[in-house]
Design a protein around this motif. Structure first.
Motif, short mmCIF file in Angstrom:
data_model
loop_
_atom_site.label_atom_id
_atom_site.label_comp_id
_atom_site.label_asym_id
_atom_site.label_seq_id
_atom_site.Cartn_x
_atom_site.Cartn_y
_atom_site.Cartn_z
N ALA A 62 45.80 36.78 -45.82
CA ALA A 62 45.03 37.54 -46.80
C ALA A 62 44.54 36.67 -47.95
CB ALA A 62 45.86 38.69 -47.34
N ARG A 63 44.81 35.38 -47.89
CA ARG A 63 44.38 34.47 -48.96
C ARG A 63 42.86 34.38 -49.00
NH1 ARG A 63 42.55 29.44 -50.25
NH2 ARG A 63 43.82 28.09 -51.61
N PRO A 64 42.26 34.51 -50.17
CA PRO A 64 40.79 34.42 -50.25
C PRO A 64 40.29 33.00 -49.98
CG PRO A 64 41.69 35.60 -52.14
CD PRO A 64 42.85 34.96 -51.44
N LEU A 65 39.16 32.94 -49.27
CA LEU A 65 38.46 31.68 -49.07
C LEU A 65 37.18 31.63 -49.91
CD1 LEU A 65 38.57 31.27 -45.16
CD2 LEU A 65 40.09 30.23 -46.85
N VAL A 66 36.48 32.76 -49.92
CA VAL A 66 35.19 32.86 -50.60
C VAL A 66 35.12 34.22 -51.27
CG1 VAL A 66 32.70 33.02 -50.24
CG2 VAL A 66 34.01 31.29 -49.01
N VAL A 67 34.60 34.27 -52.50
CA VAL A 67 34.50 35.55 -53.20
C VAL A 67 33.16 35.65 -53.94
CG1 VAL A 67 37.00 35.61 -53.56
CG2 VAL A 67 35.52 34.74 -55.38
N ALA A 68 32.80 36.86 -54.30
CA ALA A 68 31.64 37.11 -55.15
C ALA A 68 31.92 38.42 -55.91
CB ALA A 68 30.37 37.24 -54.30
#
Length: 236
Positions: free
Chosen positions: A165-171
């Motif tokens: 569940a670790r984020p790689l890309v966000v906006a």
């Protein structure tokens, strides 16, 4: 010279030749294929959303995040890790690229995906932001993912064994901060996770994306397994 006898006006037309039948079948098949292609285009989700007036920036961002996720996973398969400063030399050696592969912004790291031939267009990196602009899809040596053409923040440091569940890309994060801008995506943050799924999280009044009751960007959040990322914001 003798003339061939002409059939009477009311005589039935002769049956088509085998060549004529094959030609008709060929054109009918081509017409069906062309019609099928049009149906696929018209049925595409973004096309329908725009035509029906229910298109929204958050849906576009979710679709773009999915494309970025596929590109990142393909890059990791080919180069053994996600784009970071240590993969630049390998990309240059493998491709001979002349693109600018810096180490500061998400634009820099996403250019590695373009240089590697994995990402074939710039619009997939677009997410609606204040100060951003639609990419022009020109990615020669001096124009790939120029300032404003990327709306996603990239988190370095992920591995294939990290928390799924670790984020790689966000906006859309506010550059230089750990907070999110609630305006572009209806009060939501769009998150591409390490398991290649995309979700949207609520943003609280302080600008924090909330996951499992806590601030996603808190270094002590269990999502990071004690290894919070280095953040590369887009150039806006």
């Amino acid at each position: 010279m003798s003339m061939l006898p002409q059939p009477p006006p009311d005589a039935p037309a002769p049956p088509p030749s085998e060549a004529a039948i094959l030609s008709r079948r060929k054109w009918k098949w081509l017409w069906i294929v062309g019609l099928g292609s049009m149906v696929v285009l018209v049925a595409s989700p973004l096309f329908l959303m725009r035509r029906r007036g229910c298109y929204s920036p958050v849906r576009e961002a979710v679709n773009d995040a999915r494309q970025i996720g596929l590109a990142l996973f393909e890059f990791e398969t080919e180069y053994g890790k996600y784009p970071d400063p240590t993969t630049i030399a390998a990309v240059r050696k493998e491709t001979g690229t002349l693109l600018s592969l810096g180490t500061t912004s998400s634009n820099d790291f996403f250019r590695q995906l373009i240089a590697a031939g994995i990402a074939q267009s710039e619009p997939m990196f677009y997410a609606e932001t204040a100060g951003g602009r639609k990419p022009d899809n020109i990615f020669d040596t001096t124009h790939a993912l120029e300032k404003g053409e990327c709306g996603f923040t990239y988190f370095l440091g992920a591995t294939e064994t990290c928390n799924p569940a670790r984020p790689l890309v966000v906006a859309r994060m506010i550059p230089g901060t750990d907070r999110f801008d609630p305006k572009p995506f209806e009060g939501k943050a769009v998150i591409l996770k390490a398991d290649n799924s995309v979700t949207s999280l609520p943003i609280d009044k302080h600008g924090h994306a909330i996951l499992l009751g806590g601030n996603l960007m808190d270094p002590h959040h269990p999502i990071w397994d004690g290894h919070p990322p280095v953040i590369a914001w887009p150039e806006l």
